[in-house]
Design a protein around this motif. Sequence first.
Motif, PDB file in Angstrom:
ATOM      1  N   ILE A 163       0.846  -1.197   0.000  1.00 26.16           N
ATOM      2  CA  ILE A 163       0.000   0.000   0.000  1.00 26.16           C
ATOM      3  C   ILE A 163       0.879   1.245   0.000  1.00 26.16           C
ATOM      4  CG2 ILE A 163      -1.724   1.302   1.314  1.00 26.16           C
ATOM      5  CD1 ILE A 163      -2.720  -1.388   2.406  1.00 26.16           C
ATOM      6  N   LYS A 164       1.869   1.247   0.859  1.00 19.34           N
ATOM      7  CA  LYS A 164       2.816   2.362   0.937  1.00 19.34           C
ATOM      8  C   LYS A 164       4.017   2.030   0.074  1.00 19.34           C
ATOM      9  CE  LYS A 164       5.382   5.117   4.356  1.00 19.34           C
ATOM     10  NZ  LYS A 164       4.854   6.422   3.934  1.00 19.34           N
ATOM     11  N   LEU A 165       4.548   3.007  -0.645  1.00 13.35           N
ATOM     12  CA  LEU A 165       5.617   2.724  -1.605  1.00 13.35           C
ATOM     13  C   LEU A 165       6.956   3.339  -1.231  1.00 13.35           C
ATOM     14  CD1 LEU A 165       3.623   3.155  -4.939  1.00 13.35           C
ATOM     15  CD2 LEU A 165       3.990   1.079  -3.587  1.00 13.35           C
ATOM     16  N   ASN A 166       7.013   4.121  -0.157  1.00  7.04           N
ATOM     17  CA  ASN A 166       8.296   4.724   0.224  1.00  7.04           C
ATOM     18  C   ASN A 166       8.388   4.821   1.738  1.00  7.04           C
ATOM     19  OD1 ASN A 166       7.114   7.433   1.031  1.00  7.04           O
ATOM     20  ND2 ASN A 166       6.516   7.363  -1.132  1.00  7.04           N
ATOM     21  N   LEU A 167       9.625   4.919   2.213  1.00  9.74           N
ATOM     22  CA  LEU A 167       9.886   4.987   3.637  1.00  9.74           C
ATOM     23  C   LEU A 167      10.840   6.138   3.924  1.00  9.74           C
ATOM     24  CD1 LEU A 167      10.458   1.179   4.318  1.00  9.74           C
ATOM     25  CD2 LEU A 167       8.433   2.503   4.929  1.00  9.74           C
ATOM     26  N   ASN A 168      10.809   6.626   5.140  1.00  8.58           N
ATOM     27  CA  ASN A 168      11.709   7.680   5.585  1.00  8.58           C
ATOM     28  C   ASN A 168      12.951   7.021   6.176  1.00  8.58           C
ATOM     29  OD1 ASN A 168      13.080   9.688   7.080  1.00  8.58           O
ATOM     30  ND2 ASN A 168      11.191  10.823   7.438  1.00  8.58           N
ATOM     31  N   ASP A 169      14.026   6.961   5.384  1.00  2.00           N
ATOM     32  CA  ASP A 169      15.235   6.255   5.812  1.00  2.00           C
ATOM     33  C   ASP A 169      15.846   6.872   7.066  1.00  2.00           C
ATOM     34  OD1 ASP A 169      14.949   4.542   3.687  1.00  2.00           O
ATOM     35  OD2 ASP A 169      16.329   5.631   2.382  1.00  2.00           O
ATOM     36  N   GLU A 170      15.806   8.188   7.173  1.00  3.56           N
ATOM     37  CA  GLU A 170      16.363   8.856   8.354  1.00  3.56           C
ATOM     38  C   GLU A 170      15.585   8.474   9.612  1.00  3.56           C
ATOM     39  OE1 GLU A 170      17.188  13.421   9.984  1.00  3.56           O
ATOM     40  OE2 GLU A 170      16.815  13.069   7.848  1.00  3.56           O
ATOM     41  N   ARG A 171      14.278   8.400   9.483  1.00  2.00           N
ATOM     42  CA  ARG A 171      13.434   8.005  10.611  1.00  2.00           C
ATOM     43  C   ARG A 171      13.712   6.559  11.021  1.00  2.00           C
ATOM     44  NH1 ARG A 171      10.849   9.007  15.288  1.00  2.00           N
ATOM     45  NH2 ARG A 171       9.008   7.686  15.521  1.00  2.00           N
TER      46      ARG A 171
END
Length: 241
Positions: free
Chosen positions: A115-123
């Motif tokens: 469903i979600k296609l990206n992530l916050n790598d820093e987080r």
Amino acid sequence: MHKRFFVDFPIGEEKRISLEDEGILHQLLSVFRVKLGEDVILLDDSGFEYEAMVKGVGKKEIIVQINGKKEGKKQDVVINLFQSVLKKDNVELVLGKCTEIGISKFVPVLVERSIKLNLNDERLHKIAKEASEQCGRSKMPQLEETISFYDAIAMAISDKDAVNFIFHEESGQCCDKLSCEFLSHFKEAKKFNIFIGPEGGFADGEIELAKNNNFYVLSLGGLVLRAETAAIVASALIINK
């Protein structure tokens, strides 16, 4: 118990260190509230722990003296968690809890039903860091970039020393149930790649691809678990086999 925190540079053989990074200063002054003369543990993600004492405290700098170095705890079993990308809070929960359990690598995977296609790598780095500090790890799990399911399969099978598991919620179609009895067949195995599906589960074609590449297709019982629950339960069972 001494306060533990990661620094973003190698400590090596340094005897005295000045900490000036704003993030570290905030953590030490506002969160940990370190005081002059306090003993702390410094970590540089090398696998070593550095015993240190706070020798100077200022608004823009903290001075610590390194008094000793020792090797940190190591896991006997290596788990590489290939986690299908989930909604923000859920993927953060998986990373945090599975870091505490002891996974070695976290690989976000885009699958057909993501469903979600990206992530916050820093987080995600922050989550892994804080969980590692809290649970006593001296080395954080390795965080990989998000890859496709097909690339994830290729990455897993390229490691000839690893046992490959993929989890499927439709237990009637599964080869085995993950249990202590099942894991007893892998007493000598030291490395596992485990694939956990998204909110809607893996597509049939993805399960077939895994089967064709000699993955064990497993369930966690007769009930359908949430993706984040499955990741936590599977990681805990395997690492404590």
